[in-house]
Design a protein around this motif. Structure first.
Motif, PDB file in Angstrom:
ATOM      1  N   VAL A   1      37.044  29.180  42.800  1.00 27.63           N
ATOM      2  CA  VAL A   1      38.020  29.429  41.739  1.00 27.63           C
ATOM      3  C   VAL A   1      37.614  30.666  40.938  1.00 27.63           C
ATOM      4  CG1 VAL A   1      38.851  28.569  39.521  1.00 27.63           C
ATOM      5  CG2 VAL A   1      38.816  27.057  41.505  1.00 27.63           C
ATOM      6  N   TYR A   2      36.358  30.693  40.518  1.00 20.85           N
ATOM      7  CA  TYR A   2      35.927  31.802  39.672  1.00 20.85           C
ATOM      8  C   TYR A   2      35.776  33.105  40.448  1.00 20.85           C
ATOM      9  CZ  TYR A   2      35.945  30.136  35.017  1.00 20.85           C
ATOM     10  OH  TYR A   2      36.396  29.741  33.795  1.00 20.85           O
ATOM     11  N   ALA A   3      35.472  33.003  41.748  1.00 15.43           N
ATOM     12  CA  ALA A   3      35.438  34.232  42.550  1.00 15.43           C
ATOM     13  C   ALA A   3      36.816  34.871  42.519  1.00 15.43           C
ATOM     14  CB  ALA A   3      35.016  33.915  43.980  1.00 15.43           C
ATOM     15  N   MET A   4      37.856  34.061  42.734  1.00 13.06           N
ATOM     16  CA  MET A   4      39.217  34.586  42.713  1.00 13.06           C
ATOM     17  C   MET A   4      39.552  35.129  41.323  1.00 13.06           C
ATOM     18  SD  MET A   4      42.066  35.265  44.140  1.00 13.06           S
ATOM     19  CE  MET A   4      42.120  34.475  45.746  1.00 13.06           C
ATOM     20  N   ALA A   5      39.252  34.351  40.294  1.00 12.56           N
ATOM     21  CA  ALA A   5      39.649  34.741  38.938  1.00 12.56           C
ATOM     22  C   ALA A   5      38.955  36.027  38.517  1.00 12.56           C
ATOM     23  CB  ALA A   5      39.326  33.616  37.956  1.00 12.56           C
ATOM     24  N   VAL A   6      37.652  36.097  38.705  1.00  8.82           N
ATOM     25  CA  VAL A   6      36.899  37.253  38.218  1.00  8.82           C
ATOM     26  C   VAL A   6      37.149  38.478  39.097  1.00  8.82           C
ATOM     27  CG1 VAL A   6      34.585  38.163  37.839  1.00  8.82           C
ATOM     28  CG2 VAL A   6      35.149  35.841  37.114  1.00  8.82           C
ATOM     29  N   LEU A   7      37.132  38.267  40.412  1.00 11.59           N
ATOM     30  CA  LEU A   7      37.237  39.432  41.301  1.00 11.59           C
ATOM     31  C   LEU A   7      38.633  40.046  41.284  1.00 11.59           C
ATOM     32  CD1 LEU A   7      35.046  38.257  44.309  1.00 11.59           C
ATOM     33  CD2 LEU A   7      34.474  39.846  42.478  1.00 11.59           C
ATOM     34  N   THR A   8      39.681  39.196  41.214  1.00 12.84           N
ATOM     35  CA  THR A   8      41.013  39.807  41.151  1.00 12.84           C
ATOM     36  C   THR A   8      41.407  40.111  39.710  1.00 12.84           C
ATOM     37  OG1 THR A   8      42.211  37.709  41.019  1.00 12.84           O
ATOM     38  CG2 THR A   8      41.750  38.555  43.218  1.00 12.84           C
ATOM     39  N   GLY A   9      40.987  39.264  38.776  1.00 12.41           N
ATOM     40  CA  GLY A   9      41.422  39.431  37.388  1.00 12.41           C
ATOM     41  C   GLY A   9      40.675  40.537  36.667  1.00 12.41           C
ATOM     42  N   ARG A  10      39.416  40.700  36.983  1.00 13.33           N
ATOM     43  CA  ARG A  10      38.631  41.689  36.231  1.00 13.33           C
ATOM     44  C   ARG A  10      38.134  42.843  37.086  1.00 13.33           C
ATOM     45  NH1 ARG A  10      34.950  37.822  32.289  1.00 13.33           N
ATOM     46  NH2 ARG A  10      36.659  37.074  31.006  1.00 13.33           N
ATOM     47  N   GLN A  11      38.063  42.613  38.417  1.00 17.07           N
ATOM     48  CA  GLN A  11      37.508  43.668  39.275  1.00 17.07           C
ATOM     49  C   GLN A  11      38.553  44.296  40.182  1.00 17.07           C
ATOM     50  OE1 GLN A  11      34.293  44.321  38.751  1.00 17.07           O
ATOM     51  NE2 GLN A  11      33.866  42.520  37.506  1.00 17.07           N
ATOM     52  N   ASP A  12      39.799  43.856  40.066  1.00 17.63           N
ATOM     53  CA  ASP A  12      40.883  44.452  40.867  1.00 17.63           C
ATOM     54  C   ASP A  12      40.656  44.373  42.372  1.00 17.63           C
ATOM     55  OD1 ASP A  12      42.354  45.095  38.641  1.00 17.63           O
ATOM     56  OD2 ASP A  12      41.239  46.972  38.356  1.00 17.63           O
ATOM     57  N   MET A  13      40.032  43.316  42.826  1.00 19.15           N
ATOM     58  CA  MET A  13      39.844  43.157  44.258  1.00 19.15           C
ATOM     59  C   MET A  13      41.107  42.525  44.841  1.00 19.15           C
ATOM     60  SD  MET A  13      36.587  41.298  45.967  1.00 19.15           S
ATOM     61  CE  MET A  13      35.312  42.418  45.479  1.00 19.15           C
ATOM     62  N   THR A  14      41.321  42.686  46.144  1.00 21.20           N
ATOM     63  CA  THR A  14      42.494  42.041  46.748  1.00 21.20           C
ATOM     64  C   THR A  14      42.234  40.548  46.888  1.00 21.20           C
ATOM     65  OG1 THR A  14      41.638  42.388  48.956  1.00 21.20           O
ATOM     66  CG2 THR A  14      43.114  44.079  48.076  1.00 21.20           C
ATOM     67  N   TRP A  15      43.327  39.796  46.952  1.00 23.32           N
ATOM     68  CA  TRP A  15      43.191  38.340  46.958  1.00 23.32           C
ATOM     69  C   TRP A  15      42.439  37.841  48.168  1.00 23.32           C
ATOM     70  CZ3 TRP A  15      45.061  35.288  50.858  1.00 23.32           C
ATOM     71  CH2 TRP A  15      45.965  35.883  51.734  1.00 23.32           C
ATOM     72  N   TRP A  16      42.669  38.475  49.318  1.00 21.52           N
ATOM     73  CA  TRP A  16      42.015  37.929  50.516  1.00 21.52           C
ATOM     74  C   TRP A  16      40.532  38.245  50.548  1.00 21.52           C
ATOM     75  CZ3 TRP A  16      40.018  41.586  53.768  1.00 21.52           C
ATOM     76  CH2 TRP A  16      40.547  42.885  53.670  1.00 21.52           C
ATOM     77  N   MET A  17      40.169  39.412  49.994  1.00 14.12           N
ATOM     78  CA  MET A  17      38.730  39.706  49.892  1.00 14.12           C
ATOM     79  C   MET A  17      38.075  38.691  48.958  1.00 14.12           C
ATOM     80  SD  MET A  17      37.164  42.187  51.430  1.00 14.12           S
ATOM     81  CE  MET A  17      35.889  42.820  50.337  1.00 14.12           C
ATOM     82  N   ALA A  18      38.753  38.432  47.828  1.00 23.35           N
ATOM     83  CA  ALA A  18      38.210  37.496  46.843  1.00 23.35           C
ATOM     84  C   ALA A  18      38.085  36.097  47.452  1.00 23.35           C
ATOM     85  CB  ALA A  18      39.093  37.465  45.604  1.00 23.35           C
ATOM     86  N   THR A  19      39.069  35.726  48.266  1.00 15.93           N
ATOM     87  CA  THR A  19      39.011  34.407  48.908  1.00 15.93           C
ATOM     88  C   THR A  19      37.796  34.301  49.822  1.00 15.93           C
ATOM     89  OG1 THR A  19      41.416  34.337  48.879  1.00 15.93           O
ATOM     90  CG2 THR A  19      40.306  32.753  50.293  1.00 15.93           C
ATOM     91  N   ILE A  20      37.614  35.329  50.637  1.00 13.68           N
ATOM     92  CA  ILE A  20      36.488  35.295  51.582  1.00 13.68           C
ATOM     93  C   ILE A  20      35.166  35.272  50.823  1.00 13.68           C
ATOM     94  CG2 ILE A  20      35.276  36.627  53.355  1.00 13.68           C
ATOM     95  CD1 ILE A  20      38.102  37.562  54.268  1.00 13.68           C
ATOM     96  N   ILE A  21      35.072  36.119  49.793  1.00 11.42           N
ATOM     97  CA  ILE A  21      33.825  36.156  49.023  1.00 11.42           C
ATOM     98  C   ILE A  21      33.602  34.812  48.324  1.00 11.42           C
ATOM     99  CG2 ILE A  21      32.675  37.214  47.028  1.00 11.42           C
ATOM    100  CD1 ILE A  21      33.863  39.865  47.902  1.00 11.42           C
ATOM    101  N   GLY A  22      34.685  34.228  47.799  1.00 10.35           N
ATOM    102  CA  GLY A  22      34.565  32.910  47.171  1.00 10.35           C
ATOM    103  C   GLY A  22      34.025  31.882  48.139  1.00 10.35           C
ATOM    104  N   GLY A  23      34.559  31.882  49.360  1.00  9.19           N
ATOM    105  CA  GLY A  23      34.085  30.940  50.378  1.00  9.19           C
ATOM    106  C   GLY A  23      32.613  31.170  50.696  1.00  9.19           C
ATOM    107  N   LEU A  24      32.244  32.446  50.849  1.00  8.56           N
ATOM    108  CA  LEU A  24      30.854  32.745  51.215  1.00  8.56           C
ATOM    109  C   LEU A  24      29.897  32.392  50.080  1.00  8.56           C
ATOM    110  CD1 LEU A  24      31.295  36.110  53.149  1.00  8.56           C
ATOM    111  CD2 LEU A  24      30.862  33.822  54.076  1.00  8.56           C
ATOM    112  N   LEU A  25      30.296  32.696  48.837  1.00  9.10           N
ATOM    113  CA  LEU A  25      29.417  32.370  47.710  1.00  9.10           C
ATOM    114  C   LEU A  25      29.202  30.858  47.626  1.00  9.10           C
ATOM    115  CD1 LEU A  25      30.575  34.747  44.833  1.00  9.10           C
ATOM    116  CD2 LEU A  25      28.404  34.770  46.063  1.00  9.10           C
TER     117      LEU A  25
END
Lengths: 634, 289, 439
Positions: free
Chosen positions: A75-99
């Motif tokens: 949840v927070y990977a998506m929120a922080v990476l897309t909300g504050r770091q302007d990452m794309t949603w799918w990158m954030a999803t993958i990073i969230g899963g890996l973290l």
């Protein structure tokens, strides 16, 4: 063909996930409100979370409250990476899963190394995780700082009509992935290792299951899937707060869902998610004025009391009726106009299916395999006794095992030669079982060396020692309680020196069952067979690992004379197939009959060693052993 | 000085949570049920205290005359269900979770979701204190510590010195061996569950002496109380009290040295470390095996 | 075997009851909308001339009726029911009766988005009204925006984050509450003598922590910057987590810092916890104390028992002087609300800020519809932007889209005086003068 029903179901779900958004668009929002997509998303979200939890905690029996942490990391990977770091949603999803997977692996590295961190202790360890992450998220301004993070709406892919369709499809794909992983595991060694761990982890290790690595695979997948699904759900929610994320709601919900649905079946969590989500939604929509949570609580408590094994366990008894009822009821209700609201119709259909599942089944009334009076018996022996050779199968040199001040084994050096049946006798507490545990690697010796076929085994994990050719049985039989007699043996074959598939292992298991005379009990559960049969099962399971040395720890304890004679025949048969045996036994009659050599232990030391006739007349032995436990000889 | 004051105040505050943890730990350790409904029973204890203390003129302490027997029965009835259906440890968690939801909602239906507190004229303890040298302690937490101490000593005596207590200990470790004691372990189980309900009544009363209660309070206690049960060792009566004092002291100390916001982080990290290095609990001499 | 059967029967029964409960609701309201609705307007049937007729207009919304926010949710529920009932008695909306379909989001943010989506797209409600509590409102806003629905909302005050142009706040602390609140408090303190040092104590919750620290990812002034600018010395800065249990440690720390003013940016009963802990330190209380968003009842009781003039914020208090400036209706509503709250078992029954926020939200919605003369959301939204709204408990407000519709604040400071909350600041609205430490 029948076996692939699972893949067909998963593929159908995939088709639904891919087609529904376009179907919805075609039907129009009057007949197919956007809310149906939200509800469908929720069912699939909880199915993903519960299925992910179920891998480690349902299949493997490692009960975890850490789901809230793995989910929250996503949840927070998506929120922080897309909300504050302007990452794309799918990158954030993958990073969230890996973290989340990394976090899970860290938990596993710590917890799975220690035998003490099993059962409730593991559960409690994971219980602390969400609380720690909650505090971290609040303290760190980079993550949250306490005020919550807005999750921006991602650009919806142009081929999809609306944002809701997009989130549904993304969440649906994760659910399909989770179910596919779960189904695949339940049919391969990865799942069966967990089944064995669930039932008895020490035994699993002893028959050759690398338990540590399989637990790590499971927790990694649990973390990965929970993180992926959590990341997608953050987009659906739109605004996340630390207390809304890192709490016990998700862990408790996945536990409730998995237990209600059924933890053993790959589809159990999916079924549970369907029931729990719809029940909750209908209660919310019902406006029951303070009654809805009371009903939810009571239904939950009652269902667990009634179906402790879950709904799926009941559904599989009459799958077609259930499937038909749960599909036809809503269709009928809606088409006849009795219940025009689709969600109510589906909810009623599921309720009817659940009630049918609780009707008494005809199958339960009489189990033919059980009613027939059964005596396990093996055919006459074939072949000649194997002569004792010169090769050393196993050797211990000055082995000691001290528990605090207690010297359980205190400098034992013994050899087992090819073709030998070594009788290991001694009074209670003389160190026999400890010695067996040392040889099989259940715990390491305090000092001394052990070699199997010339390879030192001190420090090796039990499954590696099993692969070197050491198998054992237990004084009180320890079958895998939730596996059939056949599958108990099949697991040992799957994890033998040469890994085998489930199908191949099941086929081969028949030979071993025939070998000990248990063929007609193959489909029974261990709880349904008698003590003698359970002990024979222990031997069949041990033989399935293709041992060079078999450690029989009081395999005849508690049997009647007829059963003892039968068991002795089986041991002879094992011996004639070329396996050396260490026979730990109280019954001197049996030892005298079977053993080619006897070692007497007393207070952790070797008191005497030699041919039965010689040892049994040794005054020291008579004094130490027979004198103290004369009754054991009778 | 400030640090000592905060640590000791924290420890005293921790004894209230130890009291909440006591019943949970007992039934978990000796009856093998994880009874989340215990939090609901504590909640009932708090609300019944507020209901009774004023109108009946009993005062918060006097209301124990009613709440202790009533919640003794409540605790026993919950256990009756577990016992009747021979519920496994895991399933007891889920069933009692269902019961907890029901209790919270019933409380809300009866007393509303709004905050409730004992008025100052009925509860003069809230703002009183006990002074020892330069240290000052809030009276309600001192009372909590005293209650906890008495209950723990009494429970310890019962478990270690009486035949029934030893039978219960055996039952907690091995049910089959326990049957050899020739004691009706079902009746004993009910008594123990009832006793844990009675401790809940006391914990609930003490909570209202210093605090405002809502139906949701029951869920707010869960994290800290579980941390104490774990640190103390499941079923370890004295350990529970020590763990409560320790958690409270650490939490208070961290709050004053760093910030209160850091306290949960430190406490739960401590829990993880304790489980890794002392899985049988911090305060048990002999190993669990 | 027998108890098993019995329970299975009970479960089946429970499921059926659950199902019927919903169906029954459908039948009674006889609306086209699925699901169920609360008929709040029974009075509408015993109607006077010009009573509402025709299909009801359904207003959907969720409130946190259970869970962590439940204590305040019940206030919003009672206020909303009272409003709808009075509305129907007075002829309804556009001549039609109004029905409020309120659902319990259980204080779970995830539920909020689902419920609004369900209300709008499945139940087909005509209008929506916002949930309570900032995170819930944040979750409902994107749904409203996606469907183009006007969203009047009760309590989210962090204006810059609420950027949907048809979101209308019912409670405004201006566009920069992080600046307004500390400045207002500083103004009041400057009117007293001898207030020079301040301890800032902050709940980390997103509903209040921006008042101390600003938002974490934005550089904006807040209490900790503003007080030094205004010449106060900040002697302690203590953040604590929601659900805090460390009041003793905080009290100890405050007493050592010995501030002239404690600014507690907290929620609910935080102020009670801190005051009790301080009092237990030999009856210590700082000269002045301010609590941001407390539950008014428990704090009033505790402060009155100890004769302590604690300060808080308010948008409306039923003080005589305040009521005098408003229509006669205001006093009547406040009375009727108190009677209903007492019936519902709520301990503190005074109609004040939370209830007023609820009332404002309903008035904004209804005036928008009546002004637009239709249920067209864009028209309602445009009408409100152009004309603002006349609120019974606030007066006229204007919605400037540039400021995310946050109107010029009417926030006042109130103080516990002689057993009641009394408005004391700003001076021109005060019902009684602000009492300093010596009084």
């Amino acid at each position: 063909m029948r076996r692939d029903r699972g893949w067909i179901l998963i593929l159908s779900l995939l088709v639904v996930v891919l087609v529904l958004p376009f179907l919805r668009d075609a039907i129009g929002s009057q007949a197919f409100p956007g809310f149906y997509m939200v509800l469908a998303f929720q069912v699939l979200f909880w199915a993903s979370q519960a299925t992910s939890w179920n891998l480690l905690s349902g299949f493997g029996g490692y009960f975890s409250f850490g789901q809230g942490a793995f989910y929250g990391v996503g949840v927070y990977a998506m929120a922080v990476l897309t909300g504050r770091q302007d990452m794309t949603w799918w990158m954030a999803t993958i990073i969230g899963g890996l973290l989340a997977m990394v976090l899970a692996l860290i938990v596993g590295m710590v917890a799975f190394r220690l035998r003490s961190l099993r059962g409730e202790i593991f559960a409690l360890l994971t219980l602390a995780l969400p609380f720690i992450l909650l505090a971290v998220a609040r303290l760190s301004d980079a993550i949250d700082g306490g005020q919550g993070v807005i999750v921006p709406v991602p650009p919806v892919p142009s081929f999809l009509p609306t944002f809701q369709d997009f989130v549904f499809m993304a969440g649906g794909l994760i659910a399909v992935l989770a179910l596919a992983v779960s189904y695949w595991m339940s049919r391969t060694r990865y799942g069966w290792a967990l089944f064995a761990i669930h039932d008895d982890e020490d035994v699993a290790e002893a028959i050759g299951v690398p338990t540590f690595s399989h637990k790590m695979y499971a927790i990694a997948l649990t973390g990965l899937l929970a993180g992926l699904s959590g990341a997608i759900s953050a987009m659906q929610v739109g605004f996340v707060t630390p207390e809304g994320t890192f709490n016990l709601r998700v862990p408790v919900m996945v536990i409730v869902i998995s237990v209600l649905g059924g933890r053993r079946h790959w589809a159990g969590p999916m079924v549970g998610a369907l029931y729990v989500t719809l029940l909750q939604n209908r209660l919310q929509a019902g406006n029951l004025e303070g009654w809805s949570l009371i009903i939810l609580g009571l239904v939950l408590a009652a269902l667990v009391l009634l179906a402790p094994d879950g709904l799926m366990a009941r559904f599989t008894r009459r799958p077609w009726t259930i499937a038909l009822v749960s599909v036809l009821t809503p269709v009928l209700l809606v088409t006849t106009g009795l219940v025009p609201d689709l969600i109510w119709a589906i909810a009623i259909g599921l309720a009817v299916a659940a009630v049918i599942a609780f009707l008494p089944s005809r199958k339960e009334a009489g189990d033919p395999a059980r009613s027939a009076k059964h005596h396990a018996a093996v055919d006459e022996l074939d072949g000649e006794p194997v002569p004792v050779g010169d090769g050393v199968v196993m050797e211990t040199v000055d082995v000691r095992k001290h528990f605090g001040g207690l010297k359980a084994v205190d400098g034992v050096s013994i050899q087992v030669k090819e073709g030998e049946i070594l009788g290991l006798v001694g009074p209670n507490g003389s160190g026999k079982t400890t010695l067996v545990n040392l040889i099989s690697g259940f715990f390491p010796p305090t000092s001394g060396t052990i070699e199997v076929g010339g390879v030192g085994t001190v420090g090796l994990s039990p499954h590696k020692i099993a692969h070197l050719g050491v198998a054992r049985t237990y004084q009180i039989p320890r079958p895998f309680a939730s596996l059939t007699v056949r599958d108990n043996v099949a697991v040992a074959i799957m994890f033998g020196r040469e890994p085998k598939s489930l199908a191949a292992a099941r086929e081969e298991a028949e030979q071993h069952l025939g070998f000990v005379g248990l063929s007609d009990r193959a489909d029974a559960l261990p709880g349904g067979v008698n003590l003698h049969e359970r002990q024979l099962l222990e031997m069949a399971r041990a033989m399935a690992t293709k041992p060079k040395l078999l450690l029989l720890d009081e395999a005849l304890a508690g049997l009647n004379p007829v059963e003892i004679d039968n068991a002795v025949q089986v041991v002879r048969r094992i011996h004639r197939s070329g396996v050396s045996i260490v026979l730990v036994e109280h019954l001197l009659r049996v030892v005298n009959q079977l053993a080619t050599r006897i070692v007497v232990l007393d207070q952790g030391r070797v008191l005497a060693s030699g041919p039965p006739a010689q040892v049994m007349t040794d005054p020291a032995v008579v004094n130490a052993y027979l004198g103290r436990s004369a009754d054991a000889a009778g | 000085m400030e640090q000592i004051q905060a640590a000791v105040s924290g420890a005293l505050q921790g004894s209230l949570f130890a009291l909440m943890a006591l019943g949970l730990s007992l039934t978990w350790g000796f009856l093998r049920v994880i009874n989340l409904a215990h939090f609901g029973i504590i909640l009932l204890g708090a609300y019944l205290t507020i209901e009774l203390a004023g109108p009946t003129g009993l005062g918060p302490l006097g209301s124990l005359l009613v709440t202790v027997p009533v919640l003794f029965v409540a605790g026993a009835v919950v256990h009756l269900v577990f016992d009747r259906f021979e519920v496994s440890e895991l399933n007891s968690l889920l069933i009692s979770y269902g019961l907890l939801i029901v209790i919270i909602q019933v409380v809300q239906n009866v007393w509303s979701a709004d905050f409730q507190r004992l008025p100052g004229d009925i509860n003069p303890y809230a703002t009183q204190s006990v002074r020892i040298g330069d240290l000052i302690f809030p009276l309600p937490t001192v009372m909590a510590a005293l209650f906890a101490l008495v209950l723990v000593v009494a429970m310890k005596y019962f478990l270690d010195k009486t035949y029934a207590g030893r039978a219960l200990q055996a039952f907690g470790q091995d049910r089959e061996i326990a049957s050899a004691f020739g004691i009706d372990h079902r009746m004993l189980g009910l008594l123990l569950a009832g006793a844990s309900g009675a401790t809940a009544a006391i914990a609930g009363m003490l909570f209202t002496l210093r605090g405002t209660v809502t139906p949701d309070s029951a869920l707010e206690w869960v994290g800290l109380v579980f941390a104490i049960v774990i640190l103390g060792g499941i079923g370890n009566v004295a350990g529970t009290l020590w763990a409560g004092l320790l958690v409270g002291a650490v939490s208070g100390l961290v709050a004053i040295v760093w910030t209160p916001a850091t306290s949960p982080l430190v406490v739960f990290t401590l829990v993880v470390l304790a489980l890794i290095f002392r899985p049988q609990g911090l305060f048990r001499r002999k190993a669990a095996h | 075997m027998r108890p098993t059967r019995l329970i299975s029967l009970l479960v089946a029964l429970a499921l059926i009851v659950a199902a019927c409960g919903g169906d029954g609701g459908d039948a009674t309201t006889t609306t086209a909308a699925g699901g169920t609705t609360t008929t709040a307007g029974e009075g509408g049937t015993t109607t006077t001339a010009g009573g509402p007729s025709g299909d009801p207009i359904v207003v959907g919304g969720s409130l946190s009726l259970t869970g962590a926010f439940g204590a305040t949710g019940v206030i919003h529920r009672i206020a909303g029911e009272l409003f709808v009932e009075r509305l129907n008695d007075a002829g309804g909306l556009l001549g039609r009766p109004v029905v409020w379909d309120v659902r319990d989001d259980e204080s779970v943010t995830d539920n909020v988005a689902t419920l609004y989506e369900q209300l709008i797209s499945q139940e087909g409600v005509d209008l929506i009204i916002g949930p309570y509590a900032t995170p819930n409102i944040q979750a409902a806003m994107p749904i409203a925006e996606r469907h183009g629905f006007v969203l009047p909302q009760h309590t989210a005050v962090l204006a810059p984050t609420l950027n949907y142009s048809c979101q209308f706040p019912a409670w405004s602390i201006g566009y920069t509450p992080n600046e307004f609140i500390p400045h207002q408090l500083a103004d009041a303190m400057e009117s007293l003598d001898g207030i020079e040092t301040v301890a800032v104590v902050t709940n980390q919750s997103g509903s209040v922590s921006f008042v101390s620290y600003g938002r974490p990812d934005v550089d904006e002034p807040a209490a900790l910057e503003i007080f030094p600018e205004r010449g106060f010395e900040v002697v302690a800065d203590i953040p604590y987590p929601p659900g805090n249990t460390e009041w003793d440690a905080i009290a100890t720390q405050i007493r050592s810092a010995d501030p002239d003013l404690v600014m507690l940016n907290g929620l609910g009963v935080d102020a009670n916890g801190l005051m009790e802990a301080m009092l237990a330190l030999d009856g210590y209380l700082p000269p002045m104390m301010f609590a941001l968003f407390p539950a008014p009842g428990p704090l009033l009781a505790l402060a009155a028992e100890n004769d302590y003039g604690i300060l808080s914020v308010t948008m409306f208090e039923p003080n005589d002087t305040v009521l005098e400036g408003l229509s006669a209706e205001a006093a009547e509503i406040a009375q009727e609300f108190a009677a209903r709250a007492a019936d519902a078992g709520v301990p503190y029954t005074t109609f004040e800020t939370q209830a007023a926020a609820s009332w404002n939200a309903w008035e904004i919605l209804i005036q928008g519809v009546e002004g637009a003369g239709s249920l067209d959301h864009q028209a309602i939204c445009d009408y409100l932007h152009e004309n603002g709204a006349d609120l019974t408990f606030v007066g006229h407000v204007e919605f400037d889209p540039e400021k995310n519709n946050f109107w010029e604040t009417n926030q006042m400071l109130k103080q516990v005086q002689d057993g009641d909350w009394v408005v004391v600041w700003p001076e021109d609205k005060a019902a009684a003068p602000l009492r300093g430490p010596s009084n």
